[in-house]
Write a protein that holds these residues in place. Structure first.
Motif, mmCIF file in Angstrom:
data_model
loop_
_atom_site.group_PDB
_atom_site.id
_atom_site.type_symbol
_atom_site.label_atom_id
_atom_site.label_comp_id
_atom_site.label_asym_id
_atom_site.label_seq_id
_atom_site.Cartn_x
_atom_site.Cartn_y
_atom_site.Cartn_z
ATOM 1 N N GLU A 1 0.817 -1.198 0.000
ATOM 2 C CA GLU A 1 0.000 0.000 0.000
ATOM 3 C C GLU A 1 0.858 1.259 0.000
ATOM 4 O O GLU A 1 0.530 2.258 -0.623
ATOM 5 C CB GLU A 1 -0.919 -0.030 1.230
ATOM 6 N N ILE A 2 1.994 1.193 0.697
ATOM 7 C CA ILE A 2 2.882 2.352 0.745
ATOM 8 C C ILE A 2 3.389 2.678 -0.663
ATOM 9 O O ILE A 2 3.434 3.835 -1.071
ATOM 10 C CB ILE A 2 4.064 2.090 1.725
ATOM 11 N N LEU A 3 3.725 1.649 -1.423
ATOM 12 C CA LEU A 3 4.188 1.892 -2.788
ATOM 13 C C LEU A 3 3.043 2.267 -3.720
ATOM 14 O O LEU A 3 3.190 3.095 -4.603
ATOM 15 C CB LEU A 3 4.914 0.654 -3.323
ATOM 16 N N ASN A 4 1.894 1.629 -3.483
ATOM 17 C CA ASN A 4 0.732 1.881 -4.338
ATOM 18 C C ASN A 4 0.283 3.332 -4.340
ATOM 19 O O ASN A 4 -0.191 3.834 -5.351
ATOM 20 C CB ASN A 4 -0.448 1.027 -3.876
ATOM 21 N N SER A 5 0.414 3.985 -3.193
ATOM 22 C CA SER A 5 -0.114 5.341 -3.101
ATOM 23 C C SER A 5 0.615 6.279 -4.053
ATOM 24 O O SER A 5 0.021 7.228 -4.558
ATOM 25 C CB SER A 5 -0.038 5.849 -1.663
ATOM 26 N N THR A 6 1.886 6.008 -4.346
ATOM 27 C CA THR A 6 2.600 6.862 -5.294
ATOM 28 C C THR A 6 1.987 6.714 -6.682
ATOM 29 O O THR A 6 1.736 7.696 -7.368
ATOM 30 C CB THR A 6 4.091 6.476 -5.383
ATOM 31 N N LYS A 7 1.719 5.468 -7.045
ATOM 32 C CA LYS A 7 1.155 5.207 -8.374
ATOM 33 C C LYS A 7 -0.239 5.813 -8.473
ATOM 34 O O LYS A 7 -0.584 6.454 -9.461
ATOM 35 C CB LYS A 7 1.091 3.700 -8.607
ATOM 36 N N GLU A 8 -1.008 5.616 -7.409
ATOM 37 C CA GLU A 8 -2.386 6.096 -7.424
ATOM 38 C C GLU A 8 -2.447 7.615 -7.565
ATOM 39 O O GLU A 8 -3.262 8.142 -8.317
ATOM 40 C CB GLU A 8 -3.074 5.661 -6.135
ATOM 41 N N SER A 9 -1.558 8.307 -6.856
ATOM 42 C CA SER A 9 -1.626 9.765 -6.938
ATOM 43 C C SER A 9 -1.150 10.263 -8.301
ATOM 44 O O SER A 9 -1.678 11.240 -8.832
ATOM 45 C CB SER A 9 -0.827 10.419 -5.810
#
Lengths: 174, 193
Positions: B29-37
């Motif tokens: 999730e920590i890595l995902n948030s960069t992609k999501e934003s």
């Protein structure tokens, strides 16, 4: 009918703006480019705020901490006649638009769109907006750091919206 | 306020994940948030460029000024701090209209532009002004007349009357918005600004 009107709004707006610009004899093409250029600045200041918010919210959501909270609160909700499955959505609505939409999707699938739960969830989704997102985006884009009472008022407005949704749905469909 | 909430989100989230043994998900999730934003920005960026371009034409040609003069009377009641026929009024009006018709994508650039011109009136540049917060309330209470996404979802799941929620939505929105504006007005008055 309403859908048709709503699909006409954007084309007509563009048409009026372009015609008005030509009548006033301004360089519509150059002005368009100038305006579009401004988006770079806005996006650049916006990105860090969005990243920060999505980062925080994702960690919070994925921990399922809200789920544990619901279990504690369930008896209380039954007391005031709010169908329990809608409650997670009420909590999520101000925090994250995409997750509350995902919950709505789930509720409609599970309970059917014409059930009380389906209707209530639809009206809640339709009558409020994502406060946290709006605060992050709008204040972030102009570099506001001290938001003062903005969050308090925003969340209170959401609460009123949700209460209004519950009352209206009960009046309309029962 | 933002400091505390952001911190609270992260701390409770991480601790809760650690306690329930979801370390894998946490890392993801920590890595995902960069992609999501980034995805979000990429989605917003071109739409915003387009609308800011169109609105620039409206602004230079004087059309915005005209609209704002028309709308300044009713909006002036809600925003007592904005000078008459200031351009922010027309951006606020465009934002509200776009929101009303469920054009979220078009509404955001107007909203950002409105904030920017409210910032011109703002004396303390790092602090939210009263008008900004009022505008926020107007926005977060979601003045939508046609909730297009919801109607299409209801159709998808076979509702016998997908649009039956439109009127309740409008009524709930009107009361929510009014309530929000009243609370905003009361708090602003108590704070004396």
């Amino acid at each position: 009918m309403i859908n048709f009107i709503s699909s006409l709004i954007i084309p007509i707006m563009v048409l009026v703006i372009i015609i008005y610009g030509l009548i006033k004899k301004i360089d519509i093409y150059d002005e368009f480019i100038n305006g579009a250029k401004e988006s770079f600045d806005i996006v650049l200041t916006m990105f860090p705020c969005l990243l920060a918010m999505i980062f925080g919210i994702n960690i919070f959501l994925k921990s399922n901490i809200l789920l544990y909270l619901f279990n504690i609160l369930e008896p209380l909700l039954n007391l005031i006649n709010i169908p329990f499955p809608v409650f997670p959505m009420m909590l999520m609505r101000p925090i994250s638009g995409s997750s509350s939409l995902a919950i709505l999707n789930n509720l409609l699938k599970t309970y059917g769109p014409d059930s009380l739960i389906g209707r209530l969830a639809s009206v809640i989704q339709g009558s409020t907006d994502t406060t946290l997102y709006v605060i992050t985006l709008y204040f972030g884009s102009i570099g506001i750091k001290k938001i003062r009472y903005a969050l308090k008022v925003g969340l209170l407005a959401d609460l009123i919206g949700i209460i209004a949704a519950i009352i209206t749905v009960n009046l309309f469909f029962t | 306020m933002v400091n505390k909430i952001w911190g609270l989100f992260i701390i409770t989230g991480i601790i809760c994940c650690l306690l329930t043994g979801k370390v894998e998900i946490l890392n993801q999730e920590i890595l995902n948030s960069t992609k999501e934003s980034l995805d979000m920005i990429i989605k917003i960026f071109p739409v915003m460029a387009l609308w800011l371009g169109i609105m620039k034409i409206a602004s230079v040609s004087g059309l915005l000024k005209k609209i704002s003069t028309l709308l300044s009377k009713p909006l002036k009641k809600i925003f007592p701090d904005i000078p008459k026929s200031h351009e922010s009024l027309s951006y606020i009006a465009s934002n509200v209209v776009a929101n009303m018709f469920g054009l979220g994508n078009a509404a955001t650039p107007f909203g950002l532009k409105a904030m920017k011109s409210l910032q011109d009136l703002n004396e303390k540049k790092d602090t939210a002004s009263r008008s900004m917060i009022t505008f926020l309330v107007l926005n977060t209470s979601g003045v939508t007349i046609i909730p297009t996404t919801i109607i299409s979802l209801r159709m998808l799941y076979g509702s016998t009357n997908p649009t039956e929620i439109v009127l309740p939505c409008i009524i709930a929105t009107v009361f929510g918005t009014l309530g929000g504006l009243i609370i905003d007005w009361m708090i602003a008055r108590r704070r004396n600004d």
